[in-house]
Enzyme design. Structure first.
Site, PDB file in Angstrom:
ATOM      1  N   HIS A 271       0.868  -1.182   0.000  1.00 48.89           N
ATOM      2  CA  HIS A 271       0.000   0.000   0.000  1.00 48.89           C
ATOM      3  C   HIS A 271       0.901   1.227   0.000  1.00 48.89           C
ATOM      4  O   HIS A 271       1.767   1.339   0.880  1.00 48.89           O
ATOM      5  CB  HIS A 271      -0.850   0.055   1.273  1.00 48.89           C
ATOM      6  CG  HIS A 271      -2.015  -0.876   1.281  1.00 48.89           C
ATOM      7  ND1 HIS A 271      -2.910  -0.917   2.316  1.00 48.89           N
ATOM      8  CD2 HIS A 271      -2.452  -1.778   0.376  1.00 48.89           C
ATOM      9  CE1 HIS A 271      -3.847  -1.815   2.051  1.00 48.89           C
ATOM     10  NE2 HIS A 271      -3.582  -2.361   0.886  1.00 48.89           N
ATOM     11  N   HIS A 317      -4.875   5.492   0.523  1.00 48.68           N
ATOM     12  CA  HIS A 317      -5.899   6.539   0.526  1.00 48.68           C
ATOM     13  C   HIS A 317      -5.490   7.692  -0.379  1.00 48.68           C
ATOM     14  O   HIS A 317      -4.324   7.846  -0.706  1.00 48.68           O
ATOM     15  CB  HIS A 317      -6.078   7.089   1.942  1.00 48.68           C
ATOM     16  CG  HIS A 317      -6.319   6.027   2.948  1.00 48.68           C
ATOM     17  ND1 HIS A 317      -6.018   6.170   4.266  1.00 48.68           N
ATOM     18  CD2 HIS A 317      -6.824   4.788   2.808  1.00 48.68           C
ATOM     19  CE1 HIS A 317      -6.338   5.064   4.915  1.00 48.68           C
ATOM     20  NE2 HIS A 317      -6.813   4.205   4.041  1.00 48.68           N
TER      21      HIS A 317
HETATM   22  C1  DNO Z   1      -7.613   1.371   5.240  1.00 50.66           C
HETATM   23  C2  DNO Z   1      -7.174   0.033   4.864  1.00 50.66           C
HETATM   24  C3  DNO Z   1      -7.432  -0.955   5.978  1.00 50.66           C
HETATM   25  C4  DNO Z   1      -7.160  -2.372   5.533  1.00 50.66           C
HETATM   26  C5  DNO Z   1      -7.449  -3.393   6.594  1.00 50.66           C
HETATM   27  C6  DNO Z   1      -6.984  -4.747   6.169  1.00 50.66           C
HETATM   28  O1  DNO Z   1      -8.064   2.091   4.431  1.00 50.66           O
HETATM   29  O2  DNO Z   1      -5.876   0.002   4.416  1.00 50.66           O
HETATM   30  O3  DNO Z   1      -8.770  -0.841   6.351  1.00 50.66           O
HETATM   31  O4  DNO Z   1      -7.956  -2.669   4.440  1.00 50.66           O
HETATM   32  O5  DNO Z   1      -6.857  -3.067   7.797  1.00 50.66           O
HETATM   33  O6  DNO Z   1      -7.655  -5.715   6.896  1.00 50.66           O
END
Ligand code: DNO
Length: 359
Positions: A271, A317
């Site tokens: 991410h 995000h």
């Molecule tokens: C936030 C995400 C998290 C992620 C969870 C995985 O936006 O990166 O909510 O999806 O923690 O379980």
């Protein structure tokens, strides 16, 4: 790297697959069955229905985010074995559809936590914001605020059914010390690994966000040392990471590129997100451009490139831009800034490839 984009499903996301297809280089959708409660089995027919939608646009469904873990597993109650069996069945049901990575987290009670979902950035856009002071206070008020701003859309980790029982949940977690939580995580993964080998699915744990204890409840995956403890604890190639640069980057002490270089073989999913720190411990999410935050996006992309990263990646995000706001966008998951983030990542990557004589 394989570029992906998170999508919350038809009727549960304001963004369409047709929009996503226009973002350069996105080959797969990071998806989930968002109406499932933690612990429920994902049925073949339900998975097939999503596959049909993605096939129409030529997207793969290799990455699921998330199959959420039932609280009884995190707490370590005797009923956990039943929920672990259900989890295994979900993995078996997912595998024939080509799923290769399942992301999850082991954060007690709350998933990611912010105090302001639409905080002005200063240029007319808004972003997710964390005010340290507020997280000492009333957890119910915070949960209420988050649910209100989802405008009826489901958000994994913020199930209204669970949030309605917060006092009860806090009571149940009371005996769960940090060490107990580590033990319960190990129990869960030890039980799952044979099914992962059988199905070829890698489990990718998400970092804790923010990377410190909140409201007195412990959090585990917070820095380099805890990541290495985790990898060693269940030393199996199917026990992997969803390495979230923004979650780790919220703590200025974390050197994210260094962490990536130290464990890249076990990063199944990346991410990418940029965070700006303030001296009082608050932080704001920022655009992916390196100089807009403090996470070191350029060096992060270089670390992945140097390591020959071939895993899945997505912008995490984004800010809310160009008319996106409360009620029209999922907080953090608008279309435009995540698409801009992808172009920034491609810009870095293509240049690194060119320099390495590959592009
Ligand atoms: C936030 C995400 C998290 C992620 C969870 C995985 O936006 O990166 O909510 O999806 O923690 O379980």
């Amino acid at each position: 790297m394989k570029m992906t984009f998170r999508w919350y499903g038809k009727g549960n996301d304001q963004i369409s697959l047709a929009d996503i297809r226009q973002i350069p280089g996105v080959t797969g959708i990071v998806w989930a069955l968002h109406d499932k409660m933690p612990g429920e089995i994902w049925e073949v027919s339900e998975i097939a229905a999503v596959k049909k939608q993605l096939d129409e646009y030529g997207f793969h469904m290799d990455v699921v985010e998330s199959v959420n873990v039932h609280d009884d597993i995190k707490i370590g109650l005797p009923s956990r074995d039943r929920y672990i069996e259900n989890y295994k069945q979900t993995l078996r049901n997912l595998a024939p559809f080509g799923v290769k990575v399942v992301t999850y987290n082991f954060m007690p009670i709350f998933d990611w936590t912010r105090t302001d979902l639409f905080h002005p950035v200063g240029d007319g856009s808004t972003a997710l914001y964390y005010e340290k002071e507020k997280i000492q206070q009333d957890y119910k008020e915070m949960a209420h605020y988050i649910l209100e701003n989802l405008h009826g859309l489901t958000f994994p980790g913020w199930e209204p059914e669970r949030m309605a029982k917060l006092d009860e949940l806090f009571e149940k977690y009371r005996p769960v010390t940090k060490e107990k939580l580590w033990e319960n995580l190990k129990y869960f993964l030890d039980a799952l690994m044979p099914t992962c080998h059988e199905t070829g699915i890698r489990m990718a744990i998400h970092m804790d966000d923010p990377p410190w204890d909140i409201f007195g409840i412990p959090r585990l995956l917070v820095d380099k040392a805890s990541i290495h403890r985790f990898l060693k604890m269940v030393d199996d190639p199917y026990n992997c990471l969803c390495l979230c640069s923004g979650s780790l980057g919220a703590d200025p002490a974390n050197d994210v590129p260094d962490i990536i270089r130290s464990c890249y073989q076990r990063i199944a999913f990346a991410h990418i997100r940029n965070v700006k720190h303030f001296p009082n411990g608050d932080f704001s999410e920022a655009s992916h451009r390196d100089c807009d935050g403090d996470t070191g996006i350029l060096e992060i992309m270089r670390a992945y490139h140097d390591c020959g990263f071939e895993g899945y990646i997505r912008p995490d995000h984004g800010r809310h831009l160009w008319g996106e706001g409360p009620g029209t966008v999922r907080p953090g998951y608008g279309l435009y800034d995540r698409a801009l983030g992808i172009m920034y990542m491609w810009g870095c990557w293509d240049m690194l490839e060119r320099e390495a004589g590959k592009g």
